[in-house]
Design a protein around this motif. Structure first.
Motif, PDB file in Angstrom:
ATOM      1  N   VAL A 155       0.834  -1.206   0.000  1.00  0.00           N
ATOM      2  CA  VAL A 155       0.000   0.000   0.000  1.00  0.00           C
ATOM      3  C   VAL A 155       0.865   1.251   0.000  1.00  0.00           C
ATOM      4  O   VAL A 155       0.677   2.168  -0.818  1.00  0.00           O
ATOM      5  CB  VAL A 155      -0.945   0.001   1.221  1.00  0.00           C
ATOM      6  CG1 VAL A 155      -1.686   1.326   1.333  1.00  0.00           C
ATOM      7  CG2 VAL A 155      -1.949  -1.147   1.116  1.00  0.00           C
ATOM      8  N   ALA A 156       1.863   1.295   0.890  1.00  0.00           N
ATOM      9  CA  ALA A 156       2.699   2.493   1.017  1.00  0.00           C
ATOM     10  C   ALA A 156       3.491   2.767  -0.261  1.00  0.00           C
ATOM     11  O   ALA A 156       3.503   3.902  -0.771  1.00  0.00           O
ATOM     12  CB  ALA A 156       3.651   2.324   2.199  1.00  0.00           C
ATOM     13  N   MET A 198       1.182   3.781  -3.287  1.00  0.00           N
ATOM     14  CA  MET A 198       0.688   5.154  -3.144  1.00  0.00           C
ATOM     15  C   MET A 198       1.789   6.170  -3.408  1.00  0.00           C
ATOM     16  O   MET A 198       1.571   7.180  -4.087  1.00  0.00           O
ATOM     17  CB  MET A 198       0.094   5.359  -1.751  1.00  0.00           C
ATOM     18  CG  MET A 198      -1.246   4.681  -1.546  1.00  0.00           C
ATOM     19  SD  MET A 198      -1.927   5.036   0.091  1.00  0.00           S
ATOM     20  CE  MET A 198      -3.584   4.312  -0.087  1.00  0.00           C
ATOM     21  N   THR A 250       1.701   8.855  -6.511  1.00  0.00           N
ATOM     22  CA  THR A 250       1.760  10.294  -6.214  1.00  0.00           C
ATOM     23  C   THR A 250       2.932  10.930  -6.949  1.00  0.00           C
ATOM     24  O   THR A 250       2.799  11.992  -7.573  1.00  0.00           O
ATOM     25  CB  THR A 250       1.902  10.516  -4.693  1.00  0.00           C
ATOM     26  OG1 THR A 250       0.802   9.913  -4.021  1.00  0.00           O
ATOM     27  CG2 THR A 250       1.940  11.998  -4.361  1.00  0.00           C
ATOM     28  N   LEU A 292      -8.462   4.499  -2.029  1.00  0.00           N
ATOM     29  CA  LEU A 292      -7.903   4.726  -0.691  1.00  0.00           C
ATOM     30  C   LEU A 292      -6.961   5.931  -0.689  1.00  0.00           C
ATOM     31  O   LEU A 292      -6.873   6.651   0.303  1.00  0.00           O
ATOM     32  CB  LEU A 292      -7.167   3.476  -0.215  1.00  0.00           C
ATOM     33  CG  LEU A 292      -8.058   2.247   0.023  1.00  0.00           C
ATOM     34  CD1 LEU A 292      -7.205   1.022   0.330  1.00  0.00           C
ATOM     35  CD2 LEU A 292      -9.054   2.500   1.148  1.00  0.00           C
ATOM     36  N   MET A 293      -6.279   6.167  -1.803  1.00  0.00           N
ATOM     37  CA  MET A 293      -5.420   7.347  -1.903  1.00  0.00           C
ATOM     38  C   MET A 293      -6.235   8.626  -1.764  1.00  0.00           C
ATOM     39  O   MET A 293      -5.818   9.579  -1.111  1.00  0.00           O
ATOM     40  CB  MET A 293      -4.687   7.357  -3.249  1.00  0.00           C
ATOM     41  CG  MET A 293      -3.530   6.391  -3.332  1.00  0.00           C
ATOM     42  SD  MET A 293      -2.698   6.472  -4.930  1.00  0.00           S
ATOM     43  CE  MET A 293      -1.939   8.105  -4.838  1.00  0.00           C
ATOM     44  N   GLU A 294      -7.417   8.613  -2.378  1.00  0.00           N
ATOM     45  CA  GLU A 294      -8.268   9.804  -2.331  1.00  0.00           C
ATOM     46  C   GLU A 294      -8.811  10.067  -0.931  1.00  0.00           C
ATOM     47  O   GLU A 294      -9.173  11.184  -0.590  1.00  0.00           O
ATOM     48  CB  GLU A 294      -9.419   9.649  -3.337  1.00  0.00           C
ATOM     49  CG  GLU A 294      -8.934   9.681  -4.787  1.00  0.00           C
ATOM     50  CD  GLU A 294      -9.954   9.113  -5.778  1.00  0.00           C
ATOM     51  OE1 GLU A 294     -11.106   8.880  -5.369  1.00  0.00           O
ATOM     52  OE2 GLU A 294      -9.579   8.896  -6.947  1.00  0.00           O
ATOM     53  N   ARG A 301      -6.988   9.224   1.813  1.00  0.00           N
ATOM     54  CA  ARG A 301      -5.825   8.991   2.675  1.00  0.00           C
ATOM     55  C   ARG A 301      -5.804   9.898   3.901  1.00  0.00           C
ATOM     56  O   ARG A 301      -5.405   9.470   4.980  1.00  0.00           O
ATOM     57  CB  ARG A 301      -4.544   9.167   1.855  1.00  0.00           C
ATOM     58  CG  ARG A 301      -3.301   8.812   2.613  1.00  0.00           C
ATOM     59  CD  ARG A 301      -2.107   8.508   1.735  1.00  0.00           C
ATOM     60  NE  ARG A 301      -2.015   9.271   0.514  1.00  0.00           N
ATOM     61  CZ  ARG A 301      -0.987   9.206  -0.306  1.00  0.00           C
ATOM     62  NH1 ARG A 301       0.026   8.419  -0.027  1.00  0.00           N
ATOM     63  NH2 ARG A 301      -0.957   9.902  -1.420  1.00  0.00           N
ATOM     64  N   TRP A 324      -7.550   8.442   7.126  1.00  0.00           N
ATOM     65  CA  TRP A 324      -7.232   7.134   7.692  1.00  0.00           C
ATOM     66  C   TRP A 324      -5.730   6.936   7.814  1.00  0.00           C
ATOM     67  O   TRP A 324      -4.948   7.436   7.011  1.00  0.00           O
ATOM     68  CB  TRP A 324      -7.801   6.018   6.798  1.00  0.00           C
ATOM     69  CG  TRP A 324      -9.265   6.164   6.532  1.00  0.00           C
ATOM     70  CD1 TRP A 324      -9.846   6.758   5.447  1.00  0.00           C
ATOM     71  CD2 TRP A 324     -10.336   5.736   7.378  1.00  0.00           C
ATOM     72  NE1 TRP A 324     -11.213   6.712   5.552  1.00  0.00           N
ATOM     73  CE2 TRP A 324     -11.546   6.090   6.729  1.00  0.00           C
ATOM     74  CE3 TRP A 324     -10.397   5.082   8.606  1.00  0.00           C
ATOM     75  CZ2 TRP A 324     -12.793   5.815   7.277  1.00  0.00           C
ATOM     76  CZ3 TRP A 324     -11.644   4.797   9.156  1.00  0.00           C
ATOM     77  CH2 TRP A 324     -12.821   5.166   8.493  1.00  0.00           C
ATOM     78  N   SER A 325      -5.329   6.148   8.816  1.00  0.00           N
ATOM     79  CA  SER A 325      -3.915   5.818   8.995  1.00  0.00           C
ATOM     80  C   SER A 325      -3.494   4.761   7.978  1.00  0.00           C
ATOM     81  O   SER A 325      -4.342   4.119   7.345  1.00  0.00           O
ATOM     82  CB  SER A 325      -3.676   5.274  10.408  1.00  0.00           C
ATOM     83  OG  SER A 325      -4.282   3.984  10.542  1.00  0.00           O
ATOM     84  N   LEU A 326      -2.182   4.560   7.845  1.00  0.00           N
ATOM     85  CA  LEU A 326      -1.683   3.548   6.909  1.00  0.00           C
ATOM     86  C   LEU A 326      -2.160   2.157   7.314  1.00  0.00           C
ATOM     87  O   LEU A 326      -2.509   1.344   6.460  1.00  0.00           O
ATOM     88  CB  LEU A 326      -0.147   3.592   6.847  1.00  0.00           C
ATOM     89  CG  LEU A 326       0.520   2.593   5.886  1.00  0.00           C
ATOM     90  CD1 LEU A 326       0.023   2.798   4.455  1.00  0.00           C
ATOM     91  CD2 LEU A 326       2.041   2.716   5.960  1.00  0.00           C
ATOM     92  N   LEU A 380      -5.744   1.795   6.174  1.00  0.00           N
ATOM     93  CA  LEU A 380      -5.811   1.617   4.722  1.00  0.00           C
ATOM     94  C   LEU A 380      -5.351   0.208   4.336  1.00  0.00           C
ATOM     95  O   LEU A 380      -5.951  -0.444   3.478  1.00  0.00           O
ATOM     96  CB  LEU A 380      -4.942   2.663   4.011  1.00  0.00           C
ATOM     97  CG  LEU A 380      -5.366   4.130   4.189  1.00  0.00           C
ATOM     98  CD1 LEU A 380      -4.367   5.056   3.511  1.00  0.00           C
ATOM     99  CD2 LEU A 380      -6.764   4.373   3.644  1.00  0.00           C
TER     100      LEU A 380
END
Length: 470
Positions: free
Chosen positions: A228-229, A232, A236, A249-251, A253, A256-258, A261
């Motif tokens: 995920v990290a 993203m 970006t 989930l990026m939208e 972000r 929410w915490s990592l 997500l």
């Protein structure tokens, strides 16, 4: 333990100390569904019966009207799922939409809902078709062989999730030991260590949590967190957008915490890997045992291909295929049950005429029956018979509310139901168009379930031949 339900006027089967009614399941002597089916069938006139899930008392709700009240009408009293895994310290499951509670669940559900709109799924449909084509190519190359369907369908489900959820191209038929397929298989194989942890956490929930015992390996958590990290960060940096779960989930972000997500990515993987594969395996198995339905299916698929071709917009025209899928989900729903935790005091009506009402208190757990009701002759005559006509336009009106719920019911029903149906239809359309599914000497008939807590699979696996159509 056996006095708990007796004192409350609820019928039940006496359990084994510590294991309750889960002894045979815990030691792989029976499938969990077979365990609860016996109890469900033993008390045909009860609205609900008692069940000891290890040391936890649970009510098995077997009355469709009462299920409707719990899951829809009085949902505010039953907003949460019982998390089978929070007895251990698994941040991925704790943070997933499957197990979030109260307002946090509502917020996450709202965040994720746009991923499953018609417009988003329309963009995902070509990715699913591409993965279905990989399966068809494989079957053409192995036409004369008896195929082990379980592994093949897991690879399809895996590749669909990875492409539509994470934006990665993968072909598990070529790259057979990729990280995703290994994790998926490990998650649901339930090795001795996982099974022991599951049993111990049922006996000593607080002790396990204090020790920080994990049900899933740390490596699995790290894998999804890093996925995920890094994805993203890459998107970006490179200004990349894709119609998938990561993008959604990026939208969101900032909210929410990592870890939260990551929990949603993990939930999407877990929910899509096993349940979809199980459904496809059983569809293929039932069609091998009931070949009389394949010709009509073939004519429907051939007609659609000649008229308009398969697209997201034409999927809904496959009415008979939908009947076949629904009838398979009736007999072999991956759901098994809909669990709910009572969050506000709630009075159930008496379990039978002349009985006493039952008061549920916050923290009490109910299991709303799914498969057991699907197989109840009061709702489906001759329930063991595979009959897609039950779901035809002419017969659908005979299906009572809450007697068919393979994707759950109410606000906590499966958020990805339409996505799952699209995934099932796309592959089955291609298989039926290209092959006749043929029973072999290795095809189990009748189907008996392999002992497992969750998987709905044939005891000796599903083996068939895919005979090329002329």
């Amino acid at each position: 333990m056996n006095q708990f339900f007796k004192r409350r006027g609820v019928k039940h089967f006496p359990g084994v100390p510590f294991f309750g009614n889960m002894y045979a399941t815990a030691f792989l002597k029976k499938h969990f569904l077979d365990e609860i089916q016996v109890i469900h069938d033993a008390f045909p006139n009860e609205k609900y019966v008692g069940f000891m899930d290890f040391t936890m008392p649970v009510l098995l709700i077997r009355d469709p009207e009462l299920i409707k009240s719990i899951t829809v009408k009085d949902f505010d009293h039953f907003t949460d799922h019982h998390n089978f895994l929070t007895k251990t310290s698994d941040p991925m499951s704790d943070h997933s939409v499957l197990f979030l509670k109260g307002d946090r669940w509502r917020q996450m559900r709202t965040t994720l809902s746009p991923a499953f709109t018609g417009s988003k799924m329309k963009l995902m449909c070509p990715l699913i078709m591409e993965n279905a084509n990989h399966i068809i190519q494989y079957l053409h190359a192995h036409e004369s062989e008896t195929i082990q369907v379980d592994d093949l369908m897991c690879r399809y489900a895996n590749d669909v999730i990875v492409s539509t959820g994470f934006g990665l191209e993968i072909n598990s038929l070529r790259d057979r030991d990729n990280e995703f397929i290994k994790i998926g298989n490990d998650l649901f194989d339930f090795d001795l260590k996982q099974r022991t942890l599951f049993i111990l956490s049922s006996f000593f929930p607080n002790f396990n949590k204090k020790l920080g015992v994990r049900f899933f390996p740390k490596e699995t958590n790290h894998f999804f967190r890093n996925l995920v990290a890094s994805t993203m960060d890459y998107r970006t940096r490179e200004n990349v957008e894709r119609p998938d779960m990561i993008q959604l989930l990026m939208e969101a972000r900032g909210e929410w915490s990592l870890d939260e997500l990551t929990g949603q990515v993990f939930a999407f993987f877990v929910a899509g890997f096993d349940t979809t594969a199980n459904a496809l395996i059983m569809i293929i198995h039932e069609l091998a045992l009931n070949p009389q339905y394949q010709e009509r299916l073939y004519q429907e698929c051939r007609q659609l291909k000649e008229d308009k071709g398969l697209t997201f917009d034409t999927l809904n025209q496959l009415k008979y295929l939908e009947c076949v899928i629904n009838e398979t989900l009736r007999k072999w729903s991956p759901a098994v049950l809909m669990d709910r935790i009572c969050v506000k005091t709630y009075e159930l009506p008496p379990p039978r005429e002349g009985g006493k009402p039952y008061t549920l208190k916050p923290g009490d757990v109910v299991y709303n029956m799914v498969n057991c009701i699907h197989m109840d002759p009061n709702h489906y005559p001759d329930p063991h018979k595979f009959d897609p006509e039950r779901f035809s336009e002419e017969n659908r009106h005979n299906i009572k509310p809450c007697t068919f719920s393979p994707f759950g019911v109410g606000p906590r029903g499966c958020i990805g139901m339409r996505f799952a149906m699209m995934e099932l239809k796309v592959l089955m359309f291609q298989i039926i168009l290209n092959f006749t599914i043929v029973k072999t000497e290795k095809t189990m008939d009748p189907i008996k379930l392999k002992p497992h807590n969750f998987n709905i699979r044939a005891l000796n696996e599903t083996w068939v031949k895919f005979q090329k159509r002329k």
